[in-house]
Motif scaffolding. Structure first.
Motif, PDB file in Angstrom:
ATOM      1  N   PRO A  19       0.804  -1.238   0.000  1.00 58.90           N
ATOM      2  CA  PRO A  19       0.000   0.000   0.000  1.00 58.90           C
ATOM      3  C   PRO A  19       0.826   1.272   0.000  1.00 58.90           C
ATOM      4  O   PRO A  19       0.303   2.352  -0.318  1.00 58.90           O
ATOM      5  N   ASP A  20       2.109   1.172   0.355  1.00 54.51           N
ATOM      6  CA  ASP A  20       2.964   2.358   0.371  1.00 54.51           C
ATOM      7  C   ASP A  20       3.698   2.594  -0.946  1.00 54.51           C
ATOM      8  O   ASP A  20       4.444   3.568  -1.074  1.00 54.51           O
ATOM      9  N   VAL A  21       3.494   1.713  -1.916  1.00 57.18           N
ATOM     10  CA  VAL A  21       4.177   1.810  -3.209  1.00 57.18           C
ATOM     11  C   VAL A  21       3.216   2.378  -4.253  1.00 57.18           C
ATOM     12  O   VAL A  21       2.036   2.003  -4.313  1.00 57.18           O
ATOM     13  N   THR A  22       3.719   3.288  -5.082  1.00 61.33           N
ATOM     14  CA  THR A  22       2.971   3.785  -6.232  1.00 61.33           C
ATOM     15  C   THR A  22       3.339   2.928  -7.432  1.00 61.33           C
ATOM     16  O   THR A  22       4.510   2.823  -7.798  1.00 61.33           O
ATOM     17  N   TYR A  23       2.331   2.309  -8.053  1.00 66.41           N
ATOM     18  CA  TYR A  23       2.563   1.400  -9.174  1.00 66.41           C
ATOM     19  C   TYR A  23       2.242   2.101 -10.491  1.00 66.41           C
ATOM     20  O   TYR A  23       1.131   2.613 -10.677  1.00 66.41           O
ATOM     21  N   GLU A  49       7.073   1.665  -8.377  1.00 62.61           N
ATOM     22  CA  GLU A  49       7.371   0.445  -9.127  1.00 62.61           C
ATOM     23  C   GLU A  49       6.710   0.518 -10.493  1.00 62.61           C
ATOM     24  O   GLU A  49       5.487   0.703 -10.596  1.00 62.61           O
ATOM     25  N   VAL A  50       7.512   0.400 -11.533  1.00 58.93           N
ATOM     26  CA  VAL A  50       7.016   0.343 -12.907  1.00 58.93           C
ATOM     27  C   VAL A  50       6.800  -1.124 -13.277  1.00 58.93           C
ATOM     28  O   VAL A  50       7.683  -1.961 -13.064  1.00 58.93           O
ATOM     29  N   ALA A  71      13.007   9.698 -16.896  1.00 56.93           N
ATOM     30  CA  ALA A  71      12.803  10.364 -15.608  1.00 56.93           C
ATOM     31  C   ALA A  71      11.940   9.521 -14.670  1.00 56.93           C
ATOM     32  O   ALA A  71      12.166   9.492 -13.452  1.00 56.93           O
ATOM     33  N   VAL A  72      10.946   8.835 -15.220  1.00 53.35           N
ATOM     34  CA  VAL A  72      10.105   7.952 -14.414  1.00 53.35           C
ATOM     35  C   VAL A  72      10.893   6.728 -13.964  1.00 53.35           C
ATOM     36  O   VAL A  72      10.841   6.321 -12.797  1.00 53.35           O
ATOM     37  N   THR A 115      11.615   1.222  -9.220  1.00 52.18           N
ATOM     38  CA  THR A 115      12.085  -0.119  -9.522  1.00 52.18           C
ATOM     39  C   THR A 115      11.298  -0.623 -10.732  1.00 52.18           C
ATOM     40  O   THR A 115      10.227  -0.081 -11.061  1.00 52.18           O
ATOM     41  N   VAL A 116      11.813  -1.632 -11.403  1.00 55.24           N
ATOM     42  CA  VAL A 116      11.172  -2.151 -12.616  1.00 55.24           C
ATOM     43  C   VAL A 116      10.809  -3.612 -12.401  1.00 55.24           C
ATOM     44  O   VAL A 116      11.656  -4.428 -12.004  1.00 55.24           O
ATOM     45  N   THR A 117       9.552  -3.939 -12.652  1.00 59.28           N
ATOM     46  CA  THR A 117       9.078  -5.324 -12.630  1.00 59.28           C
ATOM     47  C   THR A 117       8.604  -5.693 -14.032  1.00 59.28           C
ATOM     48  O   THR A 117       7.847  -4.945 -14.662  1.00 59.28           O
TER      49      THR A 117
END
Length: 358
Positions: A226-230, A281-282, A304-305, A310-312
């Motif tokens: 819940p603390d991560v922006t996806y 997280e992207v 920039a993003v 982090t990248v998934t």
């Protein structure tokens, strides 16, 4: 070697501002703050061409249709076509591209090197076909969508291939209806079959379709923080994750989600940057048949993003078997290099595979 160079200076402008293409949307793209992408990529390709070629004659069109980019890359080019009303404020058209290519053919070029996307590829291919010519063509990727198998993997690859190819093969030129694409539907249409230099660094055509990803989506959704922006990219695989999270994905767009809520739908680059938090997280999936995770159809997820996230990577097993390797083309060498190496790819609820980003 005689090479004709033509640049579509507006290609790719709609990508980072969320328009998923530029056909008929140039003014809207500019109103959203879009910047030109194609000229810089043209210079990159032409510099590679300059460095790799030993005996080269370059023919081009005036202004941003090629002359300016050739000069910036240090190439002495002969202008064989000047658009009517050419000047600083002149707007070039598809007809200018076609006329420039026809002039190249009249001047006996050995290759047409163009900069743009699938729409530009169609203009070049149809001009060559209409002239009943067997001159090969090669694209420098600069558009938002690139479904055709006539492009170098990167601008530098295209420049090097143009300088040194010794064989050609028939490849497909495909295009889609951009209005339907913006509405979430992908309808590809074969427009031409043309001769293209043979090289490992010529990309495959984009394949539509994929495997079942329900368990993958369920596994991802069960682990969200819940603390991560996806930042959730386009495509059917990530779309399944969006539905598992409880919302309908924007058609082929990038959506931002955090703590049970959609923060931005169909986001532009600037909207994504404004929505990012302390932890981001992207989530992206490779394009079938090509392997690109950045630089094709998701330009809103800009360097920039990526730097702030982090990248998934997620994909079906079938898609990974098809692509072999992952690719990136972000317009930023430092970011591209940081993404290279082994990447863990989620293929199921718990399962992952390692694939190399090249």
């Amino acid at each position: 070697m005689r090479i004709g160079v033509v640049v579509n200076p507006i290609a790719g402008m709609g990508g980072r501002v969320g328009l998923k293409g530029t056909d008929g949307k140039v003014e809207e793209a500019r109103a959203r703050g879009a910047e030109q992408r194609a000229p810089g990529r043209a210079v990159e390709a032409l510099a590679a061409l300059r460095d790799a070629a030993s005996d080269l004659t370059v023919l081009t069109a005036a202004g941003e249709l090629g002359e300016a980019e050739c000069a910036e890359a240090g190439l002495d080019a002969e202008v064989v076509y000047t658009p009517a009303g050419e000047g600083a404020d002149a707007e070039t058209t598809a007809e200018d591209t076609r006329t420039a290519v026809a002039a190249f053919l009249d001047h006996g070029v050995d290759l047409v090197l163009f900069v743009g996307g699938d729409g530009t590829a169609v203009d070049v291919a149809e001009t060559i076909t209409d002239a009943d010519s067997d001159v090969p063509m090669l694209g420098v990727p600069a558009g938002v969508k690139i479904y055709s198998s006539v492009f170098g993997v990167t601008p530098r690859d295209a420049g090097r291939i143009a300088a040194s190819f010794d064989r050609v093969a028939e490849r497909e030129v495909n295009d889609i209806d951009e209005d339907a694409y913006r509405g979430g539907e992908v309808h590809t249409e074969l427009k031409a079959v043309v001769r293209v230099p043979v090289a490992d660094a010529v990309q495959s055509s984009k394949q539509v379709g994929g495997g079942t990803v329900e368990s993958l989506a369920a596994g991802f959704a069960a682990e969200v923080d819940p603390d991560v922006t996806y930042v959730l990219g386009p495509g059917s695989t990530v779309g399944a994750i969006k539905r598992e999270l409880g919302f309908e994905p924007s058609p082929l767009g990038v959506d931002v989600w955090r703590d049970g809520e959609v923060v931005v739908r169909d986001a532009t680059e600037s909207e994504i940057l404004a929505a990012l938090g302390d932890r981001n997280e992207v989530v992206v999936s490779p394009i079938g048949g090509q392997g690109f995770i950045f630089g094709r159809g998701n330009h809103q997820i800009s360097p920039a993003v990526i730097r702030r996230s982090t990248v998934t990577v997620v994909a079906s097993r079938e898609k990974l078997d098809d692509v072999g390797v992952l690719r990136v083309d972000t317009d930023d060498d430092e970011v591209d290099e940081s993404l290279q190496g082994w990447q863990k790819v989620r293929v199921g609820r718990y399962e992952h595979r390692l694939l190399k980003v090249v």
